[in-house]
Design a protein around this motif. Structure first.
Motif, PDB file in Angstrom:
ATOM      1  N   GLY A   1     -30.469  -7.232 -10.111  1.00 10.07           N
ATOM      2  CA  GLY A   1     -29.691  -8.214 -10.552  1.00 10.07           C
ATOM      3  C   GLY A   1     -29.356  -8.226 -11.950  1.00 10.07           C
ATOM      4  N   HIS A   2     -29.510  -7.124 -12.592  1.00 10.83           N
ATOM      5  CA  HIS A   2     -29.340  -6.949 -14.019  1.00 10.83           C
ATOM      6  C   HIS A   2     -27.994  -6.069 -14.248  1.00 10.83           C
ATOM      7  N   LEU A   3     -27.317  -6.655 -15.333  1.00 11.37           N
ATOM      8  CA  LEU A   3     -25.962  -5.845 -16.031  1.00 11.37           C
ATOM      9  C   LEU A   3     -26.186  -5.456 -17.329  1.00 11.37           C
ATOM     10  N   ALA A   4     -25.581  -4.436 -17.704  1.00 11.73           N
ATOM     11  CA  ALA A   4     -25.692  -3.795 -18.917  1.00 11.73           C
ATOM     12  C   ALA A   4     -24.517  -4.100 -19.776  1.00 11.73           C
ATOM     13  N   GLU A   5     -24.502  -4.307 -20.976  1.00 11.12           N
ATOM     14  CA  GLU A   5     -23.656  -4.432 -22.035  1.00 11.12           C
ATOM     15  C   GLU A   5     -23.737  -3.640 -23.050  1.00 11.12           C
ATOM     16  N   ILE A   6     -22.897  -2.456 -23.215  1.00 14.80           N
ATOM     17  CA  ILE A   6     -22.943  -1.358 -24.351  1.00 14.80           C
ATOM     18  C   ILE A   6     -21.807  -1.331 -24.823  1.00 14.80           C
ATOM     19  N   THR A   7     -21.718  -1.632 -26.256  1.00 15.54           N
ATOM     20  CA  THR A   7     -20.672  -1.220 -27.118  1.00 15.54           C
ATOM     21  C   THR A   7     -20.973  -0.121 -27.950  1.00 15.54           C
ATOM     22  N   PHE A   8     -20.303   0.929 -27.726  1.00 14.25           N
ATOM     23  CA  PHE A   8     -20.403   2.250 -28.389  1.00 14.25           C
ATOM     24  C   PHE A   8     -19.899   2.142 -29.744  1.00 14.25           C
ATOM     25  N   ILE A   9     -20.815   2.420 -30.924  1.00 13.55           N
ATOM     26  CA  ILE A   9     -20.328   2.358 -32.301  1.00 13.55           C
ATOM     27  C   ILE A   9     -19.586   3.487 -32.738  1.00 13.55           C
TER      28      ILE A   9
ATOM     29  N   ALA B   1     -30.884   5.372 -10.987  1.00 15.42           N
ATOM     30  CA  ALA B   1     -31.207   4.264 -12.110  1.00 15.42           C
ATOM     31  C   ALA B   1     -30.452   2.968 -11.979  1.00 15.42           C
ATOM     32  N   LEU B   2     -28.858   3.238 -11.767  1.00  9.06           N
ATOM     33  CA  LEU B   2     -28.089   2.209 -11.833  1.00  9.06           C
ATOM     34  C   LEU B   2     -28.023   1.446 -10.511  1.00  9.06           C
ATOM     35  N   LYS B   3     -28.562   2.012  -9.586  1.00  2.00           N
ATOM     36  CA  LYS B   3     -28.802   1.218  -8.085  1.00  2.00           C
ATOM     37  C   LYS B   3     -29.902   0.331  -8.392  1.00  2.00           C
ATOM     38  N   GLU B   4     -31.108   0.848  -8.974  1.00  3.11           N
ATOM     39  CA  GLU B   4     -32.162  -0.006  -9.156  1.00  3.11           C
ATOM     40  C   GLU B   4     -32.020  -1.039 -10.208  1.00  3.11           C
ATOM     41  N   ARG B   5     -31.251  -1.168 -11.192  1.00  5.83           N
ATOM     42  CA  ARG B   5     -30.501  -1.976 -11.965  1.00  5.83           C
ATOM     43  C   ARG B   5     -29.903  -3.112 -11.091  1.00  5.83           C
ATOM     44  N   GLY B   6     -29.157  -2.467 -10.289  1.00  2.00           N
ATOM     45  CA  GLY B   6     -28.320  -3.524  -9.477  1.00  2.00           C
ATOM     46  C   GLY B   6     -29.184  -4.468  -8.532  1.00  2.00           C
ATOM     47  N   LYS B   7     -30.140  -3.624  -7.869  1.00  2.00           N
ATOM     48  CA  LYS B   7     -31.125  -4.271  -7.102  1.00  2.00           C
ATOM     49  C   LYS B   7     -31.937  -5.469  -7.883  1.00  2.00           C
TER      50      LYS B   7
ATOM     51  N   ASP C   1     -20.205   4.812 -19.596  1.00  2.00           N
ATOM     52  CA  ASP C   1     -19.855   4.454 -17.965  1.00  2.00           C
ATOM     53  C   ASP C   1     -21.046   4.246 -17.402  1.00  2.00           C
ATOM     54  N   PHE C   2     -22.229   4.622 -18.176  1.00  2.00           N
ATOM     55  CA  PHE C   2     -23.733   4.002 -17.692  1.00  2.00           C
ATOM     56  C   PHE C   2     -24.026   2.810 -18.271  1.00  2.00           C
ATOM     57  N   GLY C   3     -23.322   2.268 -19.178  1.00  2.00           N
ATOM     58  CA  GLY C   3     -23.502   1.049 -19.729  1.00  2.00           C
ATOM     59  C   GLY C   3     -22.722  -0.069 -19.418  1.00  2.00           C
ATOM     60  N   ASP C   4     -21.652   0.211 -18.444  1.00  2.00           N
ATOM     61  CA  ASP C   4     -20.745  -0.847 -18.139  1.00  2.00           C
ATOM     62  C   ASP C   4     -21.356  -1.819 -17.162  1.00  2.00           C
ATOM     63  N   SER C   5     -20.549  -2.813 -16.860  1.00  2.00           N
ATOM     64  CA  SER C   5     -21.157  -3.736 -16.064  1.00  2.00           C
ATOM     65  C   SER C   5     -21.262  -3.749 -14.651  1.00  2.00           C
ATOM     66  N   ASP C   6     -20.591  -2.762 -14.068  1.00  2.00           N
ATOM     67  CA  ASP C   6     -20.109  -2.738 -12.585  1.00  2.00           C
ATOM     68  C   ASP C   6     -21.425  -1.622 -11.898  1.00  2.00           C
ATOM     69  N   ASN C   7     -22.535  -1.271 -12.768  1.00  2.78           N
ATOM     70  CA  ASN C   7     -23.646  -0.207 -12.145  1.00  2.78           C
ATOM     71  C   ASN C   7     -22.977   0.738 -11.342  1.00  2.78           C
ATOM     72  N   LYS C   8     -21.872   1.324 -11.688  1.00  5.68           N
ATOM     73  CA  LYS C   8     -21.375   2.671 -10.892  1.00  5.68           C
ATOM     74  C   LYS C   8     -20.934   3.571 -12.011  1.00  5.68           C
ATOM     75  N   LEU C   9     -21.252   4.849 -11.657  1.00  4.76           N
ATOM     76  CA  LEU C   9     -20.401   5.845 -12.651  1.00  4.76           C
ATOM     77  C   LEU C   9     -19.029   6.149 -12.063  1.00  4.76           C
ATOM     78  N   THR C  10     -18.161   6.318 -12.720  1.00  5.39           N
ATOM     79  CA  THR C  10     -16.797   6.475 -12.322  1.00  5.39           C
ATOM     80  C   THR C  10     -16.292   7.643 -13.306  1.00  5.39           C
ATOM     81  N   THR C  11     -15.839   7.390 -14.654  1.00  6.89           N
ATOM     82  CA  THR C  11     -15.266   8.066 -15.598  1.00  6.89           C
ATOM     83  C   THR C  11     -15.951   9.322 -16.005  1.00  6.89           C
ATOM     84  N   SER C  12     -17.295   9.103 -15.920  1.00  5.69           N
ATOM     85  CA  SER C  12     -18.354  10.338 -16.339  1.00  5.69           C
ATOM     86  C   SER C  12     -18.654  11.293 -15.191  1.00  5.69           C
ATOM     87  N   LYS C  13     -18.338  10.900 -13.803  1.00  5.08           N
ATOM     88  CA  LYS C  13     -18.728  11.703 -12.766  1.00  5.08           C
ATOM     89  C   LYS C  13     -18.469  13.454 -12.776  1.00  5.08           C
TER      90      LYS C  13
END
Length: 198
Positions: A117-125, A109-115, A83-95
């Protein structure tokens, strides 16, 4: 004259009977339930009883409880990381899995990332290991510290999709120490992440 002696005998017998009755009543008492003061020993026992203790309440964090906890902790770990690593920079399922303190920290931290203009891509192995480092009771609150070793593929991209950090082709090991908490005085079985340790 004989009659007067008989009356005196009856009066004396009545007085003796009354006296015996009063003595028995004083010794045995006349109670329909628990009345008056408890004995000092009983009062001492009452003082030692924890009013928060519930009948049949399981307070021991035994081996079976630890196994069940770790199963849930691994799922929570994956849910929060993803949830922390998805591209919308919002916490939803983990809240629901986060305490207010941790939610605020992650959200900031997500708001700072959004400001930026960065997006995270995380694939959990997966989770390589999850071990309980310690557990302790803080009153009715049980806290469990878990050391995780996980594997992810992660990278951060800017608004133009250029890679800022990470590698979308490389599996990376991550090491986290998280503290989970649960109120054992309630029937709610859910745990929350309350702290992250470096």
């Amino acid at each position: 004259m004989n009659y007067s002696f008989e009356y005196i005998d009856i009066i004396l017998l009545a007085m003796i009977a009354g006296f015996i009755f009063l003595r028995l009543r004083g010794i045995l008492g006349k109670r329909t339930g628990f009345e008056g003061k408890a004995s000092p020993q009983f009062e001492e026992m009452l003082k030692n009883i924890n009013p928060e203790t519930k009948i049949n309440k399981k307070t021991d964090f035994d081996e079976n409880a630890k196994k069940d906890f770790l199963k849930g902790a691994k799922i929570a770990y994956e849910t929060i990381i993803t949830d922390f690593g998805d591209s919308d920079n919002k916490l939803t399922t983990s809240k629901p899995l986060l305490s207010n303190k941790i939610y605020d920290q992650f959200n900031t931290a997500l708001k700072e990332r959004g400001k930026r203009g960065h997006l995270a891509e995380i694939t959990f192995i997966g989770v390589n290991s999850a071990n309980i480092k310690e557990h302790k009771y803080l009153g009715k609150i049980l806290q469990v510290t878990v050391e995780f070793v996980g594997e992810v593929i992660t990278c951060i991209r800017d608004k133009d999709k250029k890679i800022v950090s990470g590698d979308p082709e490389k599996i990376k090991k991550i090491y986290d120490t998280w503290v989970f908490s649960r109120d054992t005085s309630t029937n709610n079985p859910n745990w929350q992440l309350v702290d992250t340790l470096s």
